[in-house]
Motif scaffolding. Structure first.
Motif, PDB file in Angstrom:
ATOM      1  N   ILE A   1     -40.959 -26.026 -58.638  1.00  0.00           N
ATOM      2  CA  ILE A   1     -40.213 -26.792 -59.632  1.00  0.00           C
ATOM      3  C   ILE A   1     -40.773 -26.400 -60.992  1.00  0.00           C
ATOM      4  CG2 ILE A   1     -39.647 -29.075 -60.528  1.00  0.00           C
ATOM      5  CD1 ILE A   1     -40.125 -30.205 -57.748  1.00  0.00           C
ATOM      6  N   THR A   2     -39.898 -26.025 -61.901  1.00  0.00           N
ATOM      7  CA  THR A   2     -40.327 -25.702 -63.260  1.00  0.00           C
ATOM      8  C   THR A   2     -39.961 -26.866 -64.170  1.00  0.00           C
ATOM      9  OG1 THR A   2     -40.004 -23.340 -62.898  1.00  0.00           O
ATOM     10  CG2 THR A   2     -40.163 -24.085 -65.176  1.00  0.00           C
ATOM     11  N   TYR A   3     -40.975 -27.405 -64.831  1.00  0.00           N
ATOM     12  CA  TYR A   3     -40.792 -28.548 -65.717  1.00  0.00           C
ATOM     13  C   TYR A   3     -40.856 -28.083 -67.164  1.00  0.00           C
ATOM     14  CZ  TYR A   3     -42.375 -32.498 -68.582  1.00  0.00           C
ATOM     15  OH  TYR A   3     -42.529 -33.416 -69.575  1.00  0.00           O
ATOM     16  N   SER A   4     -39.986 -28.629 -68.024  1.00  0.00           N
ATOM     17  CA  SER A   4     -40.070 -28.321 -69.447  1.00  0.00           C
ATOM     18  C   SER A   4     -39.489 -29.471 -70.254  1.00  0.00           C
ATOM     19  CB  SER A   4     -39.333 -27.026 -69.790  1.00  0.00           C
ATOM     20  OG  SER A   4     -37.945 -27.163 -69.544  1.00  0.00           O
ATOM     21  N   ARG A   5     -39.994 -29.627 -71.471  1.00  0.00           N
ATOM     22  CA  ARG A   5     -39.426 -30.590 -72.410  1.00  0.00           C
ATOM     23  C   ARG A   5     -38.518 -29.825 -73.355  1.00  0.00           C
ATOM     24  NH1 ARG A   5     -42.749 -33.989 -76.917  1.00  0.00           N
ATOM     25  NH2 ARG A   5     -42.562 -32.000 -78.017  1.00  0.00           N
ATOM     26  N   GLY A   6     -37.214 -29.972 -73.156  1.00  0.00           N
ATOM     27  CA  GLY A   6     -36.260 -29.205 -73.931  1.00  0.00           C
ATOM     28  C   GLY A   6     -36.106 -27.799 -73.364  1.00  0.00           C
ATOM     29  N   ILE A   7     -35.063 -27.126 -73.792  1.00  0.00           N
ATOM     30  CA  ILE A   7     -34.776 -25.777 -73.299  1.00  0.00           C
ATOM     31  C   ILE A   7     -35.904 -24.816 -73.649  1.00  0.00           C
ATOM     32  CG2 ILE A   7     -33.213 -23.816 -73.485  1.00  0.00           C
ATOM     33  CD1 ILE A   7     -32.047 -26.092 -71.910  1.00  0.00           C
ATOM     34  N   ASN A   8     -36.485 -24.972 -74.840  1.00  0.00           N
ATOM     35  CA  ASN A   8     -37.500 -24.033 -75.311  1.00  0.00           C
ATOM     36  C   ASN A   8     -38.912 -24.590 -75.213  1.00  0.00           C
ATOM     37  OD1 ASN A   8     -35.513 -22.093 -76.120  1.00  0.00           O
ATOM     38  ND2 ASN A   8     -35.098 -23.349 -77.929  1.00  0.00           N
ATOM     39  N   GLY A   9     -39.083 -25.695 -74.487  1.00  0.00           N
ATOM     40  CA  GLY A   9     -40.415 -26.272 -74.352  1.00  0.00           C
ATOM     41  C   GLY A   9     -41.318 -25.408 -73.481  1.00  0.00           C
ATOM     42  N   THR A  10     -42.627 -25.579 -73.635  1.00  0.00           N
ATOM     43  CA  THR A  10     -43.588 -24.834 -72.824  1.00  0.00           C
ATOM     44  C   THR A  10     -43.470 -25.278 -71.366  1.00  0.00           C
ATOM     45  OG1 THR A  10     -45.102 -24.670 -74.693  1.00  0.00           O
ATOM     46  CG2 THR A  10     -46.012 -24.280 -72.486  1.00  0.00           C
ATOM     47  N   PRO A  11     -43.176 -24.372 -70.446  1.00  0.00           N
ATOM     48  CA  PRO A  11     -42.932 -24.779 -69.060  1.00  0.00           C
ATOM     49  C   PRO A  11     -44.218 -24.962 -68.254  1.00  0.00           C
ATOM     50  CG  PRO A  11     -42.598 -22.417 -69.286  1.00  0.00           C
ATOM     51  CD  PRO A  11     -42.928 -22.937 -70.660  1.00  0.00           C
ATOM     52  N   THR A  12     -44.086 -25.735 -67.201  1.00  0.00           N
ATOM     53  CA  THR A  12     -45.130 -25.893 -66.191  1.00  0.00           C
ATOM     54  C   THR A  12     -44.468 -25.729 -64.830  1.00  0.00           C
ATOM     55  OG1 THR A  12     -46.413 -27.444 -67.537  1.00  0.00           O
ATOM     56  CG2 THR A  12     -46.827 -27.459 -65.171  1.00  0.00           C
ATOM     57  N   ARG A  13     -45.100 -24.976 -63.949  1.00  0.00           N
ATOM     58  CA  ARG A  13     -44.556 -24.807 -62.598  1.00  0.00           C
ATOM     59  C   ARG A  13     -45.373 -25.622 -61.609  1.00  0.00           C
ATOM     60  NH1 ARG A  13     -43.749 -18.486 -62.643  1.00  0.00           N
ATOM     61  NH2 ARG A  13     -41.631 -18.313 -63.465  1.00  0.00           N
ATOM     62  N   ILE A  14     -44.681 -26.206 -60.657  1.00  0.00           N
ATOM     63  CA  ILE A  14     -45.319 -26.909 -59.555  1.00  0.00           C
ATOM     64  C   ILE A  14     -44.924 -26.177 -58.279  1.00  0.00           C
ATOM     65  CG2 ILE A  14     -45.541 -29.111 -58.349  1.00  0.00           C
ATOM     66  CD1 ILE A  14     -44.643 -30.440 -60.986  1.00  0.00           C
ATOM     67  N   TRP A  15     -45.912 -25.595 -57.611  1.00  0.00           N
ATOM     68  CA  TRP A  15     -45.665 -24.779 -56.417  1.00  0.00           C
ATOM     69  C   TRP A  15     -45.847 -25.620 -55.159  1.00  0.00           C
ATOM     70  CZ3 TRP A  15     -43.590 -20.033 -56.565  1.00  0.00           C
ATOM     71  CH2 TRP A  15     -43.668 -19.313 -57.750  1.00  0.00           C
ATOM     72  N   PHE A  16     -44.905 -25.462 -54.221  1.00  0.00           N
ATOM     73  CA  PHE A  16     -44.975 -26.151 -52.933  1.00  0.00           C
ATOM     74  C   PHE A  16     -45.205 -25.115 -51.832  1.00  0.00           C
ATOM     75  CE2 PHE A  16     -42.711 -28.985 -55.650  1.00  0.00           C
ATOM     76  CZ  PHE A  16     -43.061 -30.272 -55.235  1.00  0.00           C
ATOM     77  N   TYR A  17     -46.225 -25.353 -51.044  1.00  0.00           N
ATOM     78  CA  TYR A  17     -46.522 -24.493 -49.891  1.00  0.00           C
ATOM     79  C   TYR A  17     -46.311 -25.354 -48.654  1.00  0.00           C
ATOM     80  CZ  TYR A  17     -48.660 -21.841 -53.655  1.00  0.00           C
ATOM     81  OH  TYR A  17     -48.873 -21.178 -54.842  1.00  0.00           O
ATOM     82  N   ALA A  18     -45.320 -24.945 -47.834  1.00  0.00           N
ATOM     83  CA  ALA A  18     -44.870 -25.824 -46.763  1.00  0.00           C
ATOM     84  C   ALA A  18     -45.019 -25.192 -45.397  1.00  0.00           C
ATOM     85  CB  ALA A  18     -43.418 -26.201 -46.997  1.00  0.00           C
ATOM     86  N   ASN A  19     -45.091 -26.072 -44.403  1.00  0.00           N
ATOM     87  CA  ASN A  19     -45.063 -25.680 -43.004  1.00  0.00           C
ATOM     88  C   ASN A  19     -43.638 -25.938 -42.513  1.00  0.00           C
ATOM     89  OD1 ASN A  19     -45.420 -25.238 -40.302  1.00  0.00           O
ATOM     90  ND2 ASN A  19     -46.691 -27.037 -39.945  1.00  0.00           N
TER      91      ASN A  19
END
Length: 499
Positions: A254-272
């Motif tokens: 999931i990539t999170y950002s505030r606004g279209i040009n905001g600095t993004p943060t990614r949340i990685w999911f590792y699943a079984n």
């Protein structure tokens, strides 16, 4: 030394005399003194074709020229010479709005130059709303793939200056609900939220939900005494439904950002597979070096009942240990261990903090209360709902901050509305009340996508006010591709990837 002082004093006197002469020779530039009383004005095209700008202007030195500039790029729109040489007068200027057929913001600068070539600028922001027509903005898009036998008709219905008369919802031409506004009540905006039971959809077939609004029309009298009559109008928005996937799919990130040009943060999911999340990590972006390596992994382990029994927070070097009543899915206690590598055989008592205990469950095996140790009080009346009437319950408590919530249910925030789509990373074995760690962005995203089987799209506080309202989009399979919400004039985005 004495000679230098005399020279210094003399220079200062000379400079002072020069400055005095210069000041005496400087011409006076009296303030033109004009003001625009309404620097920001909103008008509706139903009621006006020409906006007449008018205000008093005082220019003691006399006007050399007056220009009307485009406030966006400062180009000259018009140059007015009829005021040249005047000192006190009523300035007027007409702005033609007849070509505007959509919401438009016009920015103007009135630039007055006097005979000493001194200029003063004043700005006007003119917000022009298009002619009143019924509109329906649906949440979730106009082409929706359903994974459940229900559709949530959630939409913002607006009609401009014409009051709403009725709003109808139909499925495959059959009326589901009609909302009628009383004749003596004027409503111009309505937040529709109507559940439509669609049953089991067939493959390779499309279905339709229609949302129709009828307004009452209106009469309006302009400032000049002209009466404008707008007849009643109706508008229909059609949402096309298809059958989506019947099982959820855990996103890769999931990539999170505030606004279209905001600095993004990614949340990685590792699943079984698509049933259990094994670990979650955060990845931060730098404008200088790009994406950094994922950090702050949160690692789950599961017991024989597929319940999460430990959560390791590698960023902080500690973990939470969840103990269950033997052979069940019912929690007995939650502890925080300061030693992330400790085992039950070698953990030191000083490294263990009891956080939650004394859990109670109802006949549906739903957690309904617990004792929160740090504050020494019971949290009671934990709430649940079956939003689609199919026997699948969801928890109404967000637990964004873990078990640290108000003891009284009436004071707690809660999920009010759920969309009939799967929450992407729902993990049945993760108790909703457990506290997660990794920063507010990280924790909230995980709670939203992991804690409930369906996607929550409204959060309300204890007073019933909406504190967060999500919109979402899905792909042709019914998988969530994006969520967004607005806070403090910023739009926040979660964008989902399924690699």
């Amino acid at each position: 030394m004495f000679k230098n002082k005399i020279n210094t004093i003399g220079a200062a006197i000379l400079l002072g005399l020069v400055g005095l002469v210069a000041c005496q020779e400087d011409p006076e530039f009296p303030d033109p003194g004009f003001e625009i009383s309404n620097k920001s004005v909103e008008v509706r095209r139903d009621t006006i074709n020409t906006y007449h700008l008018e205000f008093q202007m005082s220019v003691p030195n006399g006007v050399e020229t007056i220009e009307v500039l485009n406030g966006n790029d400062y180009t000259v729109i018009d140059q007015l010479d009829e005021y040249n040489g005047k000192t006190k007068f009523l300035f007027s200027y007409d702005i033609d709005l007849t070509s505007i057929d959509k919401d438009t913001t016009l920015n103007y600068i009135i630039r007055a130059v006097d005979t000493y070539e001194r200029s003063i600028n004043k700005g006007l922001k003119l917000v022009v709303k298009k002619k009143s027509t019924p509109e329906i903005l649906v949440v979730g898009g106009e082409e929706v793939a359903l994974s459940l036998p229900a559709y949530l008709a959630k939409a913002l219905v607006t009609t401009g200056l014409a009051p709403i008369e009725t709003i109808s919802v139909r499925f495959e031409g059959e009326e589901v609900e009609t909302i009628t506004i009383p004749a003596d009540t004027s409503v111009y905006e309505y937040k529709l939220k109507e559940q439509v039971i669609v049953g089991m959809l067939e493959d390779d077939r499309t279905y339709s939900v229609e949302i129709e609004v009828n307004d009452k029309g209106f009469n309006y009298t302009t400032a000049s005494g002209e009466t404008i009559t707008r007849e009643p109008l109706s508008y229909v928005k059609t949402v096309t439904l298809t059958k989506g996937v019947e099982t959820r799919k855990i996103p890769s990130s999931i990539t999170y950002s505030r606004g279209i040009n905001g600095t993004p943060t990614r949340i990685w999911f590792y699943a079984n597979g698509d049933l259990q999340v094994d670990s979650i990590a955060a990845q931060y972006y730098s404008a200088i070096s790009g994406w950094k390596e994922p950090t702050g992994s949160m690692v789950f382990t599961y017991n024989a009942q597929n319940m999460v029994d430990t959560i390791k927070f590698k960023r902080y070097g500690r973990k939470r240990v969840l103990t269950y009543v033997e052979g069940t899915t019912k929690l007995d206690k939650i502890e925080e261990w300061d030693d992330i590598d400790a085992t039950p055989d070698n953990v030191q008592p000083a490294d263990v903090t009891l956080e939650v205990s004394n859990f109670t469950y109802n006949e549906l095996d739903q957690m309904v209360s617990y004792f929160y140790e740090p504050s020494s009080y019971m949290v009671n009346n934990i709430r649940y709902s079956d939003p689609f009437g199919i026997g699948q319950y969801v928890g109404l408590e967000p637990f964004f901050d873990g078990p640290d919530v108000d003891a009284n249910a009436a004071d707690r925030e809660y999920y009010d509305t759920f969309a009939p789509v799967y929450a992407p990373a729902y993990t049945p074995g993760l108790p909703t009340c457990v506290e997660l760690e990794g920063g507010s962005i990280f924790e909230e995203a995980v709670k939203i996508v992991c804690s409930n089987p369906y996607l929550a799209i409204e959060v309300r506080d204890g007073a019933g006010e909406i504190t967060r309202e999500y919109t979402y989009n899905t792909d042709e399979q019914g998988l969530i591709t994006q969520m967004s919400w607005v806070k403090d004039s910023y739009t926040y985005f979660y964008t989902f990837s399924y690699d």
